[in-house]
Design an enzyme around this catalytic site. Structure first.
Site, PDB file in Angstrom:
ATOM      1  N   ARG A  65       0.813  -1.218   0.000  1.00  0.00           N
ATOM      2  CA  ARG A  65       0.000   0.000   0.000  1.00  0.00           C
ATOM      3  C   ARG A  65       0.847   1.270   0.000  1.00  0.00           C
ATOM      4  O   ARG A  65       0.366   2.333  -0.399  1.00  0.00           O
ATOM      5  CB  ARG A  65      -0.979  -0.025   1.181  1.00  0.00           C
ATOM      6  CG  ARG A  65      -2.164  -0.938   0.943  1.00  0.00           C
ATOM      7  CD  ARG A  65      -3.039  -1.022   2.160  1.00  0.00           C
ATOM      8  NE  ARG A  65      -2.628  -2.061   3.073  1.00  0.00           N
ATOM      9  CZ  ARG A  65      -2.814  -2.035   4.387  1.00  0.00           C
ATOM     10  NH1 ARG A  65      -3.413  -1.012   4.939  1.00  0.00           N
ATOM     11  NH2 ARG A  65      -2.417  -3.041   5.134  1.00  0.00           N
ATOM     12  N   GLU A 102       1.361  -5.326  13.597  1.00  0.00           N
ATOM     13  CA  GLU A 102       0.254  -5.356  14.559  1.00  0.00           C
ATOM     14  C   GLU A 102      -0.349  -6.762  14.567  1.00  0.00           C
ATOM     15  O   GLU A 102      -0.858  -7.218  15.569  1.00  0.00           O
ATOM     16  CB  GLU A 102      -0.801  -4.316  14.150  1.00  0.00           C
ATOM     17  CG  GLU A 102      -1.877  -4.065  15.178  1.00  0.00           C
ATOM     18  CD  GLU A 102      -2.984  -3.141  14.675  1.00  0.00           C
ATOM     19  OE1 GLU A 102      -2.939  -2.713  13.522  1.00  0.00           O
ATOM     20  OE2 GLU A 102      -3.903  -2.879  15.475  1.00  0.00           O
TER      21      GLU A 102
END
Ligand SMILES: O=P(O)(O)OC[C@H]1O[C@H](OP(=O)(O)OP(=O)(O)O)[C@H](O)[C@@H]1O
Ligand SMILES: Nc1ncnc2[nH]cnc12
Length: 178
Positions: A65, A102
């Site tokens: 991204r 994460e």
């Protein structure tokens, strides 16, 4: 205030997806931004403006991204774009770094000859969460060059990723925060 308006407009098109890719993660889906070309153009101009007083010789974007906005940011700043990729995708000689996410772990790589020795490289990614990815990218860049700053579209401030980055380079900009 124009910046505030932009933040609100970007937030209005980002989609929240609960429990993706794992239970407990609120995923910020940036793909709808790409359906709005004039908003995207405005975002890139605003991101470039955040670094108008910073020496930037190249922008390094993090797969995948980070490429979407990173290559446009490099184009706007009129500097080269460096691809930082996930492990095993780059064909020539690479340097690499491992890091925690994460929601998992990964290794990133860059072509050794893509980074000019001693240059000032701006690290760009779509989103700052724990900061693990950006720290790994900075470690990679610092093997040959300097980190000029960090650029993100989104900073999930409650995860305090920028605390880790500040120790490396305090110039940390994001367009929107949660
Ligand atoms: O601050 P961190 O906790 O390190 O997390 C942020 C990273 O996580 C996402 O990438 P992801 O690995 O999901 O890959 P993608 O860009 O290919 O979707 C995002 O695009 C950042 O690169
Ligand atoms: N919550 C989140 N949403 C989108 N991308 C992410 N990368 C790491 N955490 C993320």
């Amino acid at each position: 205030m124009k910046t505030k308006n932009l933040e609100e407009r970007v937030k209005s098109v980002i989609r929240d997806v609960q429990d993706f890719p794992k239970p407990g993660i609120l995923f910020k889906d940036i793909t709808p931004i790409l359906l709005h070309p004039s908003l995207l153009q405005e975002m890139v101009a605003a991101m470039a403006n955040q670094f108008k007083d910073v020496k930037v010789d190249a922008v390094a974007g993090i797969e995948s991204r980070g490429y979407l906005f990173g290559v446009l940011l490099a184009q706007k700043l009129q500097v080269p774009f460096i691809m930082i990729r996930k492990e095993g995708k780059l064909p020539a000689k690479t340097i690499n770094e491992s890091y925690d996410l994460e929601y998992g772990s990964a290794t990133i790589e860059v072509h050794e000859d893509a980074i000019t020795k001693g240059s000032h490289v701006l690290i760009h990614d779509d989103l700052l969460a724990t900061g693990g990815t950006a720290v790994a990218a900075a470690n990679l860049i610092q093997q040959k060059a300097h980190v000029a700053g960090f650029s993100f579209v989104i900073d999930l401030t409650f995860l305090e990723g920028s605390k880790k980055l500040k120790e490396i380079q305090p110039i940390i900009k994001s367009l929107i925060t949660y």
